[in-house]
Design a protein around this motif. Structure first.
Motif, PDB file in Angstrom:
ATOM      1  N   SER A 296     -15.199  10.025  23.732  1.00 14.47           N
ATOM      2  CA  SER A 296     -16.531  10.263  23.193  1.00 14.47           C
ATOM      3  C   SER A 296     -17.537  10.707  24.258  1.00 14.47           C
ATOM      4  O   SER A 296     -18.509  11.379  23.938  1.00 14.47           O
ATOM      5  N   ASN A 297     -17.325  10.332  25.511  1.00 16.46           N
ATOM      6  CA  ASN A 297     -18.300  10.682  26.541  1.00 16.46           C
ATOM      7  C   ASN A 297     -17.787  11.735  27.521  1.00 16.46           C
ATOM      8  O   ASN A 297     -18.363  11.932  28.566  1.00 16.46           O
ATOM      9  N   LEU A 298     -16.728  12.433  27.182  1.00 12.85           N
ATOM     10  CA  LEU A 298     -16.178  13.442  28.079  1.00 12.85           C
ATOM     11  C   LEU A 298     -16.857  14.789  27.857  1.00 12.85           C
ATOM     12  O   LEU A 298     -17.144  15.172  26.741  1.00 12.85           O
ATOM     13  N   ASN A 299     -17.090  15.491  28.938  1.00 11.24           N
ATOM     14  CA  ASN A 299     -17.589  16.843  28.861  1.00 11.24           C
ATOM     15  C   ASN A 299     -16.367  17.742  28.763  1.00 11.24           C
ATOM     16  O   ASN A 299     -15.696  18.007  29.753  1.00 11.24           O
ATOM     17  N   LEU A 300     -16.041  18.178  27.575  1.00  3.11           N
ATOM     18  CA  LEU A 300     -14.803  18.911  27.353  1.00  3.11           C
ATOM     19  C   LEU A 300     -14.855  20.348  27.853  1.00  3.11           C
ATOM     20  O   LEU A 300     -13.855  20.962  28.081  1.00  3.11           O
ATOM     21  N   TYR A 301     -16.050  20.875  28.016  1.00  6.50           N
ATOM     22  CA  TYR A 301     -16.202  22.228  28.576  1.00  6.50           C
ATOM     23  C   TYR A 301     -17.645  22.491  28.893  1.00  6.50           C
ATOM     24  O   TYR A 301     -18.525  21.797  28.571  1.00  6.50           O
TER      25      TYR A 301
ATOM     26  N   ALA B  70      -6.462  26.779  27.795  1.00  9.13           N
ATOM     27  CA  ALA B  70      -6.656  28.218  27.612  1.00  9.13           C
ATOM     28  C   ALA B  70      -7.882  28.515  26.753  1.00  9.13           C
ATOM     29  O   ALA B  70      -8.704  29.369  27.105  1.00  9.13           O
ATOM     30  N   ILE B  71      -8.018  27.801  25.631  1.00 11.09           N
ATOM     31  CA  ILE B  71      -9.164  28.046  24.750  1.00 11.09           C
ATOM     32  C   ILE B  71     -10.459  27.633  25.434  1.00 11.09           C
ATOM     33  O   ILE B  71     -11.456  28.353  25.399  1.00 11.09           O
ATOM     34  N   THR B  72     -10.461  26.467  26.084  1.00  6.03           N
ATOM     35  CA  THR B  72     -11.657  25.990  26.774  1.00  6.03           C
ATOM     36  C   THR B  72     -12.086  26.961  27.869  1.00  6.03           C
ATOM     37  O   THR B  72     -13.271  27.286  27.998  1.00  6.03           O
ATOM     38  N   THR B  73     -11.139  27.437  28.639  1.00 11.86           N
ATOM     39  CA  THR B  73     -11.446  28.386  29.708  1.00 11.86           C
ATOM     40  C   THR B  73     -11.989  29.695  29.141  1.00 11.86           C
ATOM     41  O   THR B  73     -12.958  30.254  29.658  1.00 11.86           O
ATOM     42  N   ALA B  74     -11.392  30.178  28.065  1.00  8.41           N
ATOM     43  CA  ALA B  74     -11.857  31.414  27.440  1.00  8.41           C
ATOM     44  C   ALA B  74     -13.283  31.261  26.909  1.00  8.41           C
ATOM     45  O   ALA B  74     -14.101  32.181  27.028  1.00  8.41           O
ATOM     46  N   VAL B  75     -13.593  30.085  26.335  1.00  9.32           N
ATOM     47  CA  VAL B  75     -14.951  29.833  25.845  1.00  9.32           C
ATOM     48  C   VAL B  75     -15.921  29.779  27.024  1.00  9.32           C
ATOM     49  O   VAL B  75     -17.009  30.378  26.979  1.00  9.32           O
ATOM     50  N   GLN B  76     -15.537  29.090  28.084  1.00  6.03           N
ATOM     51  CA  GLN B  76     -16.403  28.979  29.263  1.00  6.03           C
ATOM     52  C   GLN B  76     -16.753  30.342  29.853  1.00  6.03           C
ATOM     53  O   GLN B  76     -17.854  30.560  30.341  1.00  6.03           O
ATOM     54  N   HIS B  77     -15.805  31.255  29.823  1.00 10.72           N
ATOM     55  CA  HIS B  77     -16.014  32.572  30.425  1.00 10.72           C
ATOM     56  C   HIS B  77     -16.540  33.611  29.431  1.00 10.72           C
ATOM     57  O   HIS B  77     -16.681  34.780  29.787  1.00 10.72           O
ATOM     58  N   GLY B  78     -16.818  33.166  28.213  1.00  7.53           N
ATOM     59  CA  GLY B  78     -17.413  34.054  27.226  1.00  7.53           C
ATOM     60  C   GLY B  78     -16.464  34.984  26.505  1.00  7.53           C
ATOM     61  O   GLY B  78     -16.900  35.912  25.818  1.00  7.53           O
ATOM     62  N   PHE B  79     -15.167  34.770  26.642  1.00  9.48           N
ATOM     63  CA  PHE B  79     -14.202  35.622  25.948  1.00  9.48           C
ATOM     64  C   PHE B  79     -14.109  35.284  24.469  1.00  9.48           C
ATOM     65  O   PHE B  79     -13.755  36.137  23.657  1.00  9.48           O
ATOM     66  N   LEU B  80     -14.362  34.033  24.117  1.00 14.60           N
ATOM     67  CA  LEU B  80     -14.346  33.596  22.723  1.00 14.60           C
ATOM     68  C   LEU B  80     -15.777  33.224  22.341  1.00 14.60           C
ATOM     69  O   LEU B  80     -16.368  32.319  22.917  1.00 14.60           O
TER      70      LEU B  80
END
Length: 87
Positions: free
Chosen positions: A82-87, A5-15
């Motif tokens: 360490s090498n994951l693209n988390l968002y 939820a937080i990652t998606t909100a950051v991706q879409h500019g809500f946070l």
């Protein structure tokens, strides 16, 4: 779910600003990744089920999590965060 939820909100500019959420997202991801073994099975998370009468019934649920019934985690596999693209 919180990580998603937080990652998606950051991706879409809500946070905003995005940098304010980096530590939170990485901390949540480390918590999720720590439950995944070498085969990709998730441990320590109970399988989905109905609403139970008491806490004991929840603790007695199986803890081998192989797949999400509604299309979420499906044998999440990772060896290093360490090498994951988390968002």
């Amino acid at each position: 779910m919180t990580h998603w939820a937080i990652t998606t909100a950051v991706q879409h500019g809500f946070l905003r600003p995005r940098s304010q959420w980096d530590t939170c997202i990485r901390t949540l991801w480390r918590g999720v990744a720590a439950t995944v073994d070498a085969t990709g099975a998730v441990a320590g998370v109970c399988q989905g089920g109905p609403i139970y009468r008491n806490k004991t019934d929840y603790f007695e649920r199986p803890h081998a999590y192989e797949a999400s019934a509604c299309g979420g985690v499906v044998r999440l596999q990772t060896r290093s965060t360490s090498n994951l693209n988390l968002y």
